[in-house]
Motif scaffolding. Structure first.
Motif, PDB file in Angstrom:
ATOM      1  N   ASP A  24       0.801  -1.228   0.000  1.00  0.00           N
ATOM      2  CA  ASP A  24       0.000   0.000   0.000  1.00  0.00           C
ATOM      3  C   ASP A  24       0.831   1.275   0.000  1.00  0.00           C
ATOM      4  OD1 ASP A  24      -2.298  -1.575   0.204  1.00  0.00           O
ATOM      5  OD2 ASP A  24      -2.062  -1.697   2.385  1.00  0.00           O
ATOM      6  N   GLU A  25       2.141   1.096   0.003  1.00  0.00           N
ATOM      7  CA  GLU A  25       3.002   2.274   0.138  1.00  0.00           C
ATOM      8  C   GLU A  25       4.321   2.024  -0.578  1.00  0.00           C
ATOM      9  OE1 GLU A  25       5.061   4.183   3.977  1.00  0.00           O
ATOM     10  OE2 GLU A  25       2.918   3.841   4.213  1.00  0.00           O
ATOM     11  N   GLU A  26       4.773   2.970  -1.361  1.00  0.00           N
ATOM     12  CA  GLU A  26       6.087   2.821  -1.985  1.00  0.00           C
ATOM     13  C   GLU A  26       7.154   2.816  -0.888  1.00  0.00           C
ATOM     14  OE1 GLU A  26       6.933   5.622  -5.090  1.00  0.00           O
ATOM     15  OE2 GLU A  26       5.225   4.976  -6.310  1.00  0.00           O
ATOM     16  N   VAL A  27       8.121   1.906  -1.010  1.00  0.00           N
ATOM     17  CA  VAL A  27       9.264   1.956  -0.092  1.00  0.00           C
ATOM     18  C   VAL A  27      10.373   2.720  -0.812  1.00  0.00           C
ATOM     19  CG1 VAL A  27       8.696  -0.161   1.141  1.00  0.00           C
ATOM     20  CG2 VAL A  27      10.158  -0.287  -0.884  1.00  0.00           C
ATOM     21  N   CYS A  28      11.282   3.326  -0.036  1.00  0.00           N
ATOM     22  CA  CYS A  28      12.337   4.108  -0.673  1.00  0.00           C
ATOM     23  C   CYS A  28      13.570   4.128   0.214  1.00  0.00           C
ATOM     24  CB  CYS A  28      11.863   5.529  -0.969  1.00  0.00           C
ATOM     25  SG  CYS A  28      11.195   6.415   0.454  1.00  0.00           S
ATOM     26  N   GLY A  29      14.668   4.556  -0.353  1.00  0.00           N
ATOM     27  CA  GLY A  29      15.901   4.626   0.414  1.00  0.00           C
ATOM     28  C   GLY A  29      17.100   4.823  -0.487  1.00  0.00           C
ATOM     29  N   LEU A  30      18.266   4.621   0.107  1.00  0.00           N
ATOM     30  CA  LEU A  30      19.518   4.839  -0.615  1.00  0.00           C
ATOM     31  C   LEU A  30      20.296   3.542  -0.734  1.00  0.00           C
ATOM     32  CD1 LEU A  30      20.751   8.041   1.295  1.00  0.00           C
ATOM     33  CD2 LEU A  30      19.294   7.930  -0.740  1.00  0.00           C
ATOM     34  N   LEU A  31      21.081   3.451  -1.802  1.00  0.00           N
ATOM     35  CA  LEU A  31      22.027   2.348  -1.963  1.00  0.00           C
ATOM     36  C   LEU A  31      23.413   2.969  -2.026  1.00  0.00           C
ATOM     37  CD1 LEU A  31      20.259   0.206  -4.696  1.00  0.00           C
ATOM     38  CD2 LEU A  31      20.351  -0.246  -2.247  1.00  0.00           C
ATOM     39  N   ALA A  32      24.312   2.382  -1.259  1.00  0.00           N
ATOM     40  CA  ALA A  32      25.676   2.915  -1.216  1.00  0.00           C
ATOM     41  C   ALA A  32      26.653   1.771  -1.317  1.00  0.00           C
ATOM     42  CB  ALA A  32      25.884   3.690   0.091  1.00  0.00           C
ATOM     43  N   GLY A  33      27.912   2.117  -1.498  1.00  0.00           N
ATOM     44  CA  GLY A  33      28.917   1.073  -1.585  1.00  0.00           C
ATOM     45  C   GLY A  33      30.237   1.629  -2.042  1.00  0.00           C
ATOM     46  N   THR A  34      30.988   0.764  -2.693  1.00  0.00           N
ATOM     47  CA  THR A  34      32.321   1.128  -3.157  1.00  0.00           C
ATOM     48  C   THR A  34      32.387   0.848  -4.648  1.00  0.00           C
ATOM     49  OG1 THR A  34      32.968   0.069  -1.085  1.00  0.00           O
ATOM     50  CG2 THR A  34      34.730   0.914  -2.459  1.00  0.00           C
ATOM     51  N   GLY A  35      33.046   1.728  -5.382  1.00  0.00           N
ATOM     52  CA  GLY A  35      33.114   1.546  -6.829  1.00  0.00           C
ATOM     53  C   GLY A  35      31.706   1.582  -7.400  1.00  0.00           C
ATOM     54  N   ASP A  36      31.361   0.586  -8.226  1.00  0.00           N
ATOM     55  CA  ASP A  36      30.004   0.552  -8.779  1.00  0.00           C
ATOM     56  C   ASP A  36      29.180  -0.564  -8.126  1.00  0.00           C
ATOM     57  OD1 ASP A  36      31.116  -1.699  -9.885  1.00  0.00           O
ATOM     58  OD2 ASP A  36      31.049  -0.984 -11.952  1.00  0.00           O
ATOM     59  N   ARG A  37      29.658  -1.050  -6.958  1.00  0.00           N
ATOM     60  CA  ARG A  37      28.982  -2.156  -6.275  1.00  0.00           C
ATOM     61  C   ARG A  37      28.173  -1.631  -5.085  1.00  0.00           C
ATOM     62  NH1 ARG A  37      29.300  -7.738  -5.678  1.00  0.00           N
ATOM     63  NH2 ARG A  37      29.028  -8.407  -3.533  1.00  0.00           N
ATOM     64  N   ALA A  38      26.848  -1.748  -5.198  1.00  0.00           N
ATOM     65  CA  ALA A  38      25.955  -1.230  -4.157  1.00  0.00           C
ATOM     66  C   ALA A  38      25.669  -2.331  -3.149  1.00  0.00           C
ATOM     67  CB  ALA A  38      24.665  -0.718  -4.787  1.00  0.00           C
ATOM     68  N   ASP A  39      26.496  -2.442  -2.115  1.00  0.00           N
ATOM     69  CA  ASP A  39      26.275  -3.528  -1.153  1.00  0.00           C
ATOM     70  C   ASP A  39      25.718  -3.039   0.178  1.00  0.00           C
ATOM     71  OD1 ASP A  39      28.606  -2.364  -0.383  1.00  0.00           O
ATOM     72  OD2 ASP A  39      29.870  -4.093  -0.800  1.00  0.00           O
ATOM     73  N   GLN A  40      25.250  -1.801   0.220  1.00  0.00           N
ATOM     74  CA  GLN A  40      24.631  -1.279   1.437  1.00  0.00           C
ATOM     75  C   GLN A  40      23.278  -0.681   1.097  1.00  0.00           C
ATOM     76  OE1 GLN A  40      26.095  -1.743   4.332  1.00  0.00           O
ATOM     77  NE2 GLN A  40      28.014  -2.509   3.439  1.00  0.00           N
ATOM     78  N   ARG A  41      22.250  -1.104   1.829  1.00  0.00           N
ATOM     79  CA  ARG A  41      20.907  -0.569   1.611  1.00  0.00           C
ATOM     80  C   ARG A  41      20.512   0.207   2.848  1.00  0.00           C
ATOM     81  NH1 ARG A  41      15.223  -2.245   2.203  1.00  0.00           N
ATOM     82  NH2 ARG A  41      15.900  -3.846   3.658  1.00  0.00           N
ATOM     83  N   LEU A  42      20.112   1.452   2.661  1.00  0.00           N
ATOM     84  CA  LEU A  42      19.711   2.300   3.782  1.00  0.00           C
ATOM     85  C   LEU A  42      18.268   2.748   3.557  1.00  0.00           C
ATOM     86  CD1 LEU A  42      22.951   3.294   2.875  1.00  0.00           C
ATOM     87  CD2 LEU A  42      22.714   4.054   5.230  1.00  0.00           C
ATOM     88  N   PRO A  43      17.312   2.013   4.125  1.00  0.00           N
ATOM     89  CA  PRO A  43      15.906   2.377   3.934  1.00  0.00           C
ATOM     90  C   PRO A  43      15.594   3.712   4.594  1.00  0.00           C
ATOM     91  CG  PRO A  43      16.131   0.172   4.907  1.00  0.00           C
ATOM     92  CD  PRO A  43      17.472   0.834   4.986  1.00  0.00           C
ATOM     93  N   VAL A  44      14.737   4.493   3.959  1.00  0.00           N
ATOM     94  CA  VAL A  44      14.296   5.778   4.516  1.00  0.00           C
ATOM     95  C   VAL A  44      12.769   5.781   4.443  1.00  0.00           C
ATOM     96  CG1 VAL A  44      14.356   8.301   4.233  1.00  0.00           C
ATOM     97  CG2 VAL A  44      16.416   6.964   3.756  1.00  0.00           C
ATOM     98  N   GLU A  45      12.136   6.364   5.451  1.00  0.00           N
ATOM     99  CA  GLU A  45      10.673   6.412   5.470  1.00  0.00           C
ATOM    100  C   GLU A  45      10.136   7.223   4.288  1.00  0.00           C
ATOM    101  OE1 GLU A  45       9.158   8.535   8.835  1.00  0.00           O
ATOM    102  OE2 GLU A  45       7.078   8.272   8.214  1.00  0.00           O
ATOM    103  N   ASN A  46       9.068   6.701   3.679  1.00  0.00           N
ATOM    104  CA  ASN A  46       8.355   7.465   2.650  1.00  0.00           C
ATOM    105  C   ASN A  46       7.364   8.357   3.378  1.00  0.00           C
ATOM    106  OD1 ASN A  46       6.756   8.442   0.616  1.00  0.00           O
ATOM    107  ND2 ASN A  46       6.094   6.436  -0.149  1.00  0.00           N
TER     108      ASN A  46
END
Ligand code: ZN
Length: 139
Positions: A24-46
């Protein structure tokens, strides 16, 4: 940033699980990491709590950005889900695009399956290659 984003299988699964768990709600957040590899997910409230739009809550966004800086990661992409529609930028996404320089990942439904696509929305809609890599892979 190159025209490619590598996503470990674990993050790929987490993104789809988060989208599935929030019909019922879009989820959102950031992806971070090193180089072009996004191995960290940081959810943020919509903060909109809508199924057809998102806006990252300022406090959560600031915390996520601080964490990325402290850990020495690079911000690689912004993600959000489309609970019932395909993973292509909506008119709302294009109209509200507050981060034109970022890569945008969208988790959505395509022919009954969940699928993730990546885009650059700087000048129109440009799809970027997304490579799902095994969890143990290194750049
Ligand atoms: Zn969207």
């Amino acid at each position: 940033m190159s025209g490619l984003l590598r996503l470990p299988d674990r993050i790929h699964r987490e993104l789809i699980a988060a989208a599935k768990a929030s019909p019922d709600e879009e989820v959102c957040g950031l992806l971070a990491g090193t180089g072009d590899r996004a191995d960290q997910r940081l959810p943020v409230e919509n903060r909109l709590h809508r199924f057809d739009a998102f806006d990252m809550a300022a406090e959560g966004l600031i915390d996520a950005m601080r964490r990325i800086r402290e850990e020495g990661w690079t911000l690689l992409a912004i993600y959000h889900s489309h609970p019932g529609t395909p993973p292509w930028p909506s008119e709302t996404d294009l109209a509200r695009n507050q981060y034109p320089e970022a890569l945008h990942l969208i988790i959505g439904r395509e022919e009954g399956d969940w699928r993730i696509r990546a885009f650059r929305l700087e000048e129109g809609v440009e799809e970027v290659e997304l490579e799902v890599a095994p969890d143990s892979a290194r750049n």
